[in-house]
Scaffold this active site. Sequence first.
Site, PDB file in Angstrom:
ATOM      1  N   GLY A  85      47.014  37.194  32.520  1.00 14.61           N
ATOM      2  CA  GLY A  85      47.467  38.165  31.514  1.00 14.61           C
ATOM      3  C   GLY A  85      46.943  39.571  31.721  1.00 14.61           C
ATOM      4  O   GLY A  85      46.884  40.351  30.778  1.00 14.61           O
ATOM      5  N   GLU A 114      41.833  29.297  28.891  1.00 14.61           N
ATOM      6  CA  GLU A 114      41.853  29.677  27.469  1.00 14.61           C
ATOM      7  C   GLU A 114      41.284  28.562  26.601  1.00 14.61           C
ATOM      8  O   GLU A 114      40.674  28.823  25.561  1.00 14.61           O
ATOM      9  CB  GLU A 114      43.291  30.033  27.045  1.00 14.61           C
ATOM     10  CG  GLU A 114      43.692  31.398  27.607  1.00 14.61           C
ATOM     11  CD  GLU A 114      45.170  31.585  27.868  1.00 14.61           C
ATOM     12  OE1 GLU A 114      45.980  30.776  27.387  1.00 14.61           O
ATOM     13  OE2 GLU A 114      45.515  32.540  28.588  1.00 14.61           O
ATOM     14  N   GLU A 140      43.627  29.365  39.109  1.00  9.56           N
ATOM     15  CA  GLU A 140      43.913  30.481  38.203  1.00  9.56           C
ATOM     16  C   GLU A 140      42.646  31.294  37.971  1.00  9.56           C
ATOM     17  O   GLU A 140      41.852  30.961  37.068  1.00  9.56           O
ATOM     18  CB  GLU A 140      44.378  29.941  36.849  1.00  9.56           C
ATOM     19  CG  GLU A 140      45.655  29.157  36.893  1.00  9.56           C
ATOM     20  CD  GLU A 140      46.421  29.294  35.583  1.00  9.56           C
ATOM     21  OE1 GLU A 140      47.556  29.768  35.635  1.00  9.56           O
ATOM     22  OE2 GLU A 140      45.867  28.968  34.522  1.00  9.56           O
ATOM     23  N   LYS A 156      52.529  28.902  26.183  1.00  5.73           N
ATOM     24  CA  LYS A 156      51.357  29.127  25.319  1.00  5.73           C
ATOM     25  C   LYS A 156      51.753  29.099  23.826  1.00  5.73           C
ATOM     26  O   LYS A 156      52.689  28.403  23.454  1.00  5.73           O
ATOM     27  CB  LYS A 156      50.651  30.432  25.710  1.00  5.73           C
ATOM     28  CG  LYS A 156      50.293  30.438  27.211  1.00  5.73           C
ATOM     29  CD  LYS A 156      49.338  31.510  27.605  1.00  5.73           C
ATOM     30  CE  LYS A 156      49.088  31.451  29.100  1.00  5.73           C
ATOM     31  NZ  LYS A 156      48.138  32.432  29.577  1.00  5.73           N
ATOM     32  N   SER A 212      49.157  36.320  36.244  1.00  7.15           N
ATOM     33  CA  SER A 212      49.945  37.555  36.355  1.00  7.15           C
ATOM     34  C   SER A 212      51.094  37.485  37.363  1.00  7.15           C
ATOM     35  O   SER A 212      51.420  38.479  38.008  1.00  7.15           O
ATOM     36  CB  SER A 212      49.033  38.743  36.657  1.00  7.15           C
ATOM     37  OG  SER A 212      48.208  38.996  35.539  1.00  7.15           O
ATOM     38  N   ASN A 268      54.175  28.040  31.381  1.00  4.71           N
ATOM     39  CA  ASN A 268      53.264  27.794  30.261  1.00  4.71           C
ATOM     40  C   ASN A 268      53.582  28.806  29.154  1.00  4.71           C
ATOM     41  O   ASN A 268      53.220  29.971  29.247  1.00  4.71           O
ATOM     42  CB  ASN A 268      51.816  27.951  30.760  1.00  4.71           C
ATOM     43  CG  ASN A 268      50.795  27.783  29.659  1.00  4.71           C
ATOM     44  OD1 ASN A 268      51.132  27.412  28.531  1.00  4.71           O
ATOM     45  ND2 ASN A 268      49.524  28.045  29.969  1.00  4.71           N
ATOM     46  N   HIS A 280      42.756  24.468  31.003  1.00  2.53           N
ATOM     47  CA  HIS A 280      43.150  25.879  31.111  1.00  2.53           C
ATOM     48  C   HIS A 280      41.978  26.750  30.653  1.00  2.53           C
ATOM     49  O   HIS A 280      41.269  26.391  29.712  1.00  2.53           O
ATOM     50  CB  HIS A 280      44.392  26.132  30.244  1.00  2.53           C
ATOM     51  CG  HIS A 280      44.992  27.482  30.513  1.00  2.53           C
ATOM     52  ND1 HIS A 280      44.455  28.635  29.997  1.00  2.53           N
ATOM     53  CD2 HIS A 280      46.047  27.857  31.278  1.00  2.53           C
ATOM     54  CE1 HIS A 280      45.179  29.670  30.426  1.00  2.53           C
ATOM     55  NE2 HIS A 280      46.144  29.214  31.202  1.00  2.53           N
TER      56      HIS A 280
HETATM   57  P1  PGA Z   1      49.910  34.784  32.914  1.00  2.00           P
HETATM   58  O1  PGA Z   1      49.225  33.416  32.519  1.00  2.00           O
HETATM   59  O2  PGA Z   1      51.027  34.477  33.864  1.00  2.00           O
HETATM   60  O3  PGA Z   1      50.369  35.398  31.633  1.00  2.00           O
HETATM   61  O4  PGA Z   1      48.847  35.626  33.605  1.00  2.00           O
HETATM   62  C1  PGA Z   1      49.058  32.395  33.457  1.00  2.00           C
HETATM   63  C2  PGA Z   1      48.379  31.208  32.830  1.00  2.00           C
HETATM   64  O5  PGA Z   1      47.523  31.382  31.960  1.00  2.00           O
HETATM   65  O6  PGA Z   1      48.705  30.049  33.149  1.00  2.00           O
END
Ligand code: PGA
Length: 243
Positions: free
Chosen positions: A167, A91, A161, A12, A204, A10, A89
Site C-alpha cells: 500500500g 496486517e 510481501e 481486504k 504495490s 485480496n 498477512h
Molecule cells: P497492495 O497490498 O497491493 O495494496 O500493496 C498487497 C497485500 O497486502 O496483499
Amino acid sequence: MENRKIVVANLKMNMIVSDVSNYLKEVNDKIVSDRVIICPTSIYVPYFLQNKYKVGLQNTFLRSEGAYTGEISPKQASSMGITFTIIGHSERRMYFDENEITINKKILEALKYHLKVILCVGETLEEKNLLKTKQVLRRQIVRALTHISEEELENIIIAYEPVWAIGTSKTPTNDEIEKNIEYIKNVVNEKYSNTDIKVLYGGSINDKNINELNKIKNVSGFLVGGASLDPNKLFKIIEEVIE
Ligand code: PGA
C-alpha cells in the site's frame, strides 16, 4: 500444483454491499480462469462463489468449531466451497498480534480441511535497513512450517510481501525480489528437498508495473491488494500474468 502462474486478489476490508454488486457485474463474466483467486471480506463470500475463478478467505481460525466469537474456521470455509485461505498477512500480524505459533496452528488447521494456504512473509522497512531480511524470512518460514509434512506442503504457497511495499506505491527491484524468492525456496528446500514451492510477490502491484514485475524469473504469480478493487486494473494484471 501445476507450474502455472496465479493471481490472488485480496480485497481486504473494502466495499459496501452495493459496491460488491457492481464489482461482480464487471468481474463475473470477464474472469474465467481458475488461476485467479478472489479473497473478499468474509461476509460477501457467498456472492462470489460459483463462478469460474476461485474464492479464498483473508484469514481462518486455528480450531474447527466451538465458542470462538467472531471467527471462521477452515472446516466452515471448506463446507462453503472456499478453496484458499491467506494466513499470516502482515496486517494481521500487526493489528491482531498474530505470532508465528498462531500462524503455524492456523496453517495446520487449514490443511486438515484441504484448503490451499497462502502464507505471507516479508520484512519491515526497519528490518530491511538493518540488513535482517534473510534472517526474518528464515524465521517466519521455519516457524510457520513446523509439523508440516512434505505432502501437506504441496498445498502451501508462499507470498513474499515486504511490509514496506504494501500500500505504499514502493516496490523492490526485480533483482531484489528474485533474490529473496530464491532465498525463500532455499530455506524451504533445506527441510523439504523434493519440493519446488510456489512463491508469489505482493506489494504495490498495479496495472502499470505488472509488465515489469512479471519478468521476474522465479515468481509463480502475484498477490494484489489495492489495485484489485478496480476491475479494469485487475483485468490488466490478469491479462499480463495469465492470458
Ligand atoms: P497492495 O497490498 O497491493 O495494496 O500493496 C498487497 C497485500 O497486502 O496483499
